[in-house]
Design a protein around this motif. Structure first.
Motif, PDB file in Angstrom:
ATOM      1  N   SER A 123      64.285  12.540 -44.954  1.00 29.32           N
ATOM      2  CA  SER A 123      62.982  11.909 -44.764  1.00 29.32           C
ATOM      3  C   SER A 123      61.945  12.765 -45.472  1.00 29.32           C
ATOM      4  O   SER A 123      61.867  13.977 -45.233  1.00 29.32           O
ATOM      5  N   LEU A 124      61.161  12.161 -46.341  1.00 30.78           N
ATOM      6  CA  LEU A 124      60.133  12.915 -47.047  1.00 30.78           C
ATOM      7  C   LEU A 124      58.957  13.251 -46.134  1.00 30.78           C
ATOM      8  O   LEU A 124      58.126  14.099 -46.458  1.00 30.78           O
ATOM      9  N   GLU A 125      58.909  12.607 -44.976  1.00 33.75           N
ATOM     10  CA  GLU A 125      57.843  12.900 -44.019  1.00 33.75           C
ATOM     11  C   GLU A 125      58.168  14.156 -43.227  1.00 33.75           C
ATOM     12  O   GLU A 125      57.342  15.055 -43.089  1.00 33.75           O
ATOM     13  N   THR A 126      59.400  14.241 -42.702  1.00 40.59           N
ATOM     14  CA  THR A 126      59.786  15.404 -41.892  1.00 40.59           C
ATOM     15  C   THR A 126      60.429  16.497 -42.735  1.00 40.59           C
ATOM     16  O   THR A 126      60.553  17.630 -42.278  1.00 40.59           O
ATOM     17  N   ARG A 127      60.879  16.142 -43.960  1.00 38.18           N
ATOM     18  CA  ARG A 127      61.609  17.033 -44.856  1.00 38.18           C
ATOM     19  C   ARG A 127      62.922  17.478 -44.234  1.00 38.18           C
ATOM     20  O   ARG A 127      63.447  18.542 -44.544  1.00 38.18           O
ATOM     21  N   ARG A 128      63.479  16.647 -43.378  1.00 40.79           N
ATOM     22  CA  ARG A 128      64.764  16.927 -42.749  1.00 40.79           C
ATOM     23  C   ARG A 128      65.729  15.769 -43.006  1.00 40.79           C
ATOM     24  O   ARG A 128      65.309  14.669 -43.360  1.00 40.79           O
ATOM     25  N   THR A 129      67.016  16.054 -42.803  1.00 39.46           N
ATOM     26  CA  THR A 129      68.021  15.028 -43.051  1.00 39.46           C
ATOM     27  C   THR A 129      67.881  13.878 -42.060  1.00 39.46           C
ATOM     28  O   THR A 129      67.444  14.064 -40.913  1.00 39.46           O
ATOM     29  N   CYS A 130      68.232  12.694 -42.545  1.00 40.38           N
ATOM     30  CA  CYS A 130      68.224  11.507 -41.694  1.00 40.38           C
ATOM     31  C   CYS A 130      69.189  10.492 -42.304  1.00 40.38           C
ATOM     32  O   CYS A 130      69.628  10.640 -43.451  1.00 40.38           O
ATOM     33  N   ASP A 131      69.518   9.468 -41.567  1.00 38.58           N
ATOM     34  CA  ASP A 131      70.412   8.436 -42.076  1.00 38.58           C
ATOM     35  C   ASP A 131      69.698   7.578 -43.107  1.00 38.58           C
ATOM     36  O   ASP A 131      68.505   7.286 -42.963  1.00 38.58           O
ATOM     37  N   PRO A 132      70.397   7.165 -44.137  1.00 40.61           N
ATOM     38  CA  PRO A 132      69.784   6.265 -45.118  1.00 40.61           C
ATOM     39  C   PRO A 132      69.598   4.870 -44.544  1.00 40.61           C
ATOM     40  O   PRO A 132      70.172   4.529 -43.492  1.00 40.61           O
ATOM     41  N   ALA A 133      68.815   4.054 -45.240  1.00 44.18           N
ATOM     42  CA  ALA A 133      68.679   2.658 -44.854  1.00 44.18           C
ATOM     43  C   ALA A 133      70.065   1.999 -44.899  1.00 44.18           C
ATOM     44  O   ALA A 133      70.894   2.346 -45.747  1.00 44.18           O
ATOM     45  N   PRO A 134      70.322   1.051 -44.003  1.00 43.23           N
ATOM     46  CA  PRO A 134      71.665   0.453 -43.920  1.00 43.23           C
ATOM     47  C   PRO A 134      72.175  -0.104 -45.243  1.00 43.23           C
ATOM     48  O   PRO A 134      73.356   0.079 -45.579  1.00 43.23           O
ATOM     49  N   GLU A 135      71.296  -0.776 -46.028  1.00 46.80           N
ATOM     50  CA  GLU A 135      71.759  -1.369 -47.284  1.00 46.80           C
ATOM     51  C   GLU A 135      72.128  -0.291 -48.304  1.00 46.80           C
ATOM     52  O   GLU A 135      73.064  -0.454 -49.101  1.00 46.80           O
ATOM     53  N   VAL A 136      71.407   0.844 -48.279  1.00 46.61           N
ATOM     54  CA  VAL A 136      71.739   1.953 -49.179  1.00 46.61           C
ATOM     55  C   VAL A 136      73.047   2.598 -48.746  1.00 46.61           C
ATOM     56  O   VAL A 136      73.923   2.882 -49.583  1.00 46.61           O
ATOM     57  N   ALA A 137      73.192   2.828 -47.455  1.00 45.76           N
ATOM     58  CA  ALA A 137      74.430   3.424 -46.941  1.00 45.76           C
ATOM     59  C   ALA A 137      75.632   2.572 -47.311  1.00 45.76           C
ATOM     60  O   ALA A 137      76.691   3.090 -47.716  1.00 45.76           O
ATOM     61  N   ALA A 138      75.485   1.265 -47.201  1.00 43.09           N
ATOM     62  CA  ALA A 138      76.603   0.368 -47.512  1.00 43.09           C
ATOM     63  C   ALA A 138      76.980   0.445 -48.986  1.00 43.09           C
ATOM     64  O   ALA A 138      78.168   0.456 -49.340  1.00 43.09           O
ATOM     65  N   ARG A 139      75.996   0.515 -49.857  1.00 41.10           N
ATOM     66  CA  ARG A 139      76.283   0.564 -51.293  1.00 41.10           C
ATOM     67  C   ARG A 139      76.896   1.909 -51.682  1.00 41.10           C
ATOM     68  O   ARG A 139      77.774   1.985 -52.547  1.00 41.10           O
ATOM     69  N   VAL A 140      76.446   2.991 -51.034  1.00 36.68           N
ATOM     70  CA  VAL A 140      77.033   4.303 -51.307  1.00 36.68           C
ATOM     71  C   VAL A 140      78.496   4.317 -50.879  1.00 36.68           C
ATOM     72  O   VAL A 140      79.377   4.794 -51.621  1.00 36.68           O
ATOM     73  N   GLU A 141      78.783   3.803 -49.697  1.00 35.20           N
ATOM     74  CA  GLU A 141      80.167   3.794 -49.214  1.00 35.20           C
ATOM     75  C   GLU A 141      81.057   2.929 -50.104  1.00 35.20           C
ATOM     76  O   GLU A 141      82.197   3.292 -50.413  1.00 35.20           O
ATOM     77  N   ALA A 142      80.539   1.810 -50.544  1.00 36.18           N
ATOM     78  CA  ALA A 142      81.323   0.922 -51.414  1.00 36.18           C
ATOM     79  C   ALA A 142      81.614   1.579 -52.750  1.00 36.18           C
ATOM     80  O   ALA A 142      82.720   1.466 -53.290  1.00 36.18           O
ATOM     81  N   LEU A 143      80.629   2.294 -53.266  1.00 34.18           N
ATOM     82  CA  LEU A 143      80.812   2.972 -54.543  1.00 34.18           C
ATOM     83  C   LEU A 143      81.820   4.115 -54.406  1.00 34.18           C
ATOM     84  O   LEU A 143      82.674   4.305 -55.285  1.00 34.18           O
ATOM     85  N   ALA A 144      81.720   4.878 -53.352  1.00 37.27           N
ATOM     86  CA  ALA A 144      82.672   5.960 -53.122  1.00 37.27           C
ATOM     87  C   ALA A 144      84.093   5.413 -52.996  1.00 37.27           C
ATOM     88  O   ALA A 144      85.042   6.006 -53.522  1.00 37.27           O
ATOM     89  N   ALA A 145      84.222   4.294 -52.294  1.00 31.61           N
ATOM     90  CA  ALA A 145      85.566   3.700 -52.140  1.00 31.61           C
ATOM     91  C   ALA A 145      86.110   3.226 -53.478  1.00 31.61           C
ATOM     92  O   ALA A 145      87.292   3.422 -53.793  1.00 31.61           O
ATOM     93  N   ALA A 146      85.261   2.637 -54.274  1.00 38.00           N
ATOM     94  CA  ALA A 146      85.703   2.154 -55.592  1.00 38.00           C
ATOM     95  C   ALA A 146      86.119   3.305 -56.487  1.00 38.00           C
ATOM     96  O   ALA A 146      87.083   3.187 -57.271  1.00 38.00           O
ATOM     97  N   HIS A 147      85.433   4.429 -56.389  1.00 37.93           N
ATOM     98  CA  HIS A 147      85.732   5.560 -57.244  1.00 37.93           C
ATOM     99  C   HIS A 147      86.918   6.376 -56.740  1.00 37.93           C
ATOM    100  O   HIS A 147      87.433   7.247 -57.463  1.00 37.93           O
ATOM    101  N   GLN A 148      87.352   6.126 -55.498  1.00 37.36           N
ATOM    102  CA  GLN A 148      88.557   6.792 -54.998  1.00 37.36           C
ATOM    103  C   GLN A 148      89.813   6.166 -55.561  1.00 37.36           C
ATOM    104  O   GLN A 148      90.885   6.770 -55.566  1.00 37.36           O
ATOM    105  N   GLU A 149      89.692   4.914 -56.036  1.00 34.37           N
ATOM    106  CA  GLU A 149      90.869   4.198 -56.507  1.00 34.37           C
ATOM    107  C   GLU A 149      91.396   4.810 -57.793  1.00 34.37           C
ATOM    108  O   GLU A 149      90.615   5.182 -58.663  1.00 34.37           O
TER     109      GLU A 149
END
Length: 470
Positions: A444-470
């Motif tokens: 979070s740029l407000e707290t400058r601490r780690t936080c969970d990404p927005a759900p749509e971003v998290a989903a795209r990151v996970e999908a990309l990681a899975a595709a690149h594991q193949e």
């Protein structure tokens, strides 16, 4: 599908060759007519310098080059061309003859620009079949780097054609300056002529040599002018009180006998030889191509500095660069970045310094972030990924002017984590120059601490990681 644009270059000297390079390297097809038997060799050398220099201005790869061809007649060269640039010798009778040949064949909506530095457009249009089609488009050398084009029309000029000419010049990274009224030598050359005349007197009177005059310019006001121009520079000189204070303070100087601009020295053989000898002493140890390469490197470094600041020609580069940014395509690996190494990224050893590898891999990671939705708007809303650890391996030297590619795989993408494995390769042969294992956390740029990404971003990151594991 975007229409393929074609430029016809009539006259392939230094200026015509620069025009050819500017259009060609921006993806246009270019046709050239020049009766000089050495034209192909000379233009080839100009293109060699342009291919080395122009791509270094940008942080994205230039478009694929257009097709270059040489032709035996003006008619064959201009038929079907969208833009026709005349750069023949500064003789009005020659230009009129060329325009007659051009207009007998070219399309009525084609743009006919003249590189003339002295003639007014009304003089160029005299006796033309379609006067409104001809306009002044006066460039500055090297045309493939310097953006200014003095664009001058007349009352007979087609306003729609002038507007389209401006748009096309802008599309290839140039800055069309619309001159309000035609005047001999336009705007910029009138300044240059004034400085040139004063310099001739300084040499003739033994006050300064050619090198000393050049040093006065390049170490002083030349750099100021490059980034702020004349009036803005003087406004700053006025301090907090601004331009009015400057004029009040320095205006009386205009009455002092400082200049001989109204009294021009006769350019005798003796004075001409004195200037030539001093110039030989100054830089005669370098060939013209070496001087051009030196000039190009200096301009690139200065303009890239202005680009980082978003000022003057740097602001123009930033706007043009936006049109070069490609959309990242999904793949395994992803081609996350293509660019040319600029001259200001090298060190005393002649190769790219270590810090710039980090910048390239950071830029590649930002393209991946944008691909998964963590783009500029996402960051503006207060969320982003921060790099917390990198491991970089330097495998081979990288030099200024080399085109490189970064191939990226997402090796971890779950929750707050995003990990990328980058390979930087030389574009021409695929040799791996460096690798980088880059680990990022979502914050979070407000707290400058780690936080969970927005759900749509998290989903795209996970999908990309899975595709690149193949």
């Amino acid at each position: 599908m975007t229409k393929k644009m074609t430029a016809a270059i009539i006259g392939g000297g230094v200026i015509g060759g620069g025009w050819a390079a500017r259009f060609l390297l921006n993806g246009w097809d270019v046709r050239i007519f020049d009766p000089d038997l050495q034209a192909q060799r000379k233009i080839g050398e100009v293109l060699g310098n342009a291919r080395h220099a122009l791509p270094m201005l940008y942080d994205y790869a230039m478009p694929e080059e257009g097709a270059l061809s040489f032709h035996d007649t003006v008619a064959e060269t201009v038929e079907g061309a969208d833009w026709i640039q005349e750069s023949v010798p500064e003789r009005l009778d020659i230009k009129h003859k060329v325009y007659a040949e051009i207009q007998s064949v070219c399309a009525e909506d084609a743009i006919i620009g003249s590189s003339t530095s002295g003639y007014k457009p009304s003089e160029l249009q005299q006796g033309a079949a379609r006067p409104g089609q001809i306009m002044v488009c006066h460039p500055f050398n090297p045309v493939y780097i310097l953006p200014l084009i003095e664009m001058v029309g007349t009352e007979m000029s087609d306003p729609a054609l002038l507007d389209r000419a401006s748009e096309l010049l802008t599309s290839v990274g140039l800055y069309p300056l619309r001159v309000r009224k035609e005047i001999d030598a336009h705007i910029a050359d009138r300044f240059l002529e004034a400085v040139w005349r004063e310099a001739l007197w300084l040499i003739k009177d033994g006050i300064a040599t050619t090198e000393e005059i050049d040093n006065a310019i390049r170490y002083g006001f030349g750099i100021r002018w490059a980034q702020m121009g004349l009036f803005e520079t003087y406004r700053v000189a006025g301090g907090e009180a601004g331009m009015k204070h400057f004029i009040d303070q320095f205006g009386p100087c205009l009455q002092w006998p400082w200049t001989k601009l109204m009294d021009v020295p006769e350019l005798t053989d003796e004075l001409a030889q004195m200037i030539a000898d001093q110039s030989d002493d100054q830089s005669g140890h370098l060939t013209i191509r070496q001087l051009e390469r030196k000039r190009d490197g200096n301009l690139i470094a200065m303009m890239r500095s202005l680009k980082q600041q978003g000022n003057a020609s740097g602001r123009l580069l930033n706007e043009h660069e936006k049109t070069l940014r490609p959309e990242l395509q999904e793949g395994n690996p992803m081609l996350s970045l293509r660019r040319t190494i600029p001259v200001d990224w090298t060190d005393a050893n002649g190769h790219m310094n270590e810090g710039r590898y980090g910048q390239i891999f950071s830029d590649a990671a930002e393209e991946v972030m944008a691909f998964v939705g963590a783009d500029d708007d996402y960051v503006a809303n207060g969320l982003s990924y921060f790099t917390v650890e990198t491991t970089t391996k330097y495998l081979a030297e990288t030099h200024a002017g080399e085109a490189v590619e970064v191939h990226t795989r997402v090796t971890e993408g779950k929750g707050k984590k995003l990990r990328c494995m980058h390979e930087m390769r030389r574009a021409k042969d695929g040799e791996i120059l460096a690798t980088c294992d880059q680990f990022m956390l979502h914050v979070s740029l407000e707290t400058r601490r780690t936080c969970d990404p927005a759900p749509e971003v998290a989903a795209r990151v996970e999908a990309l990681a899975a595709a690149h594991q193949e």
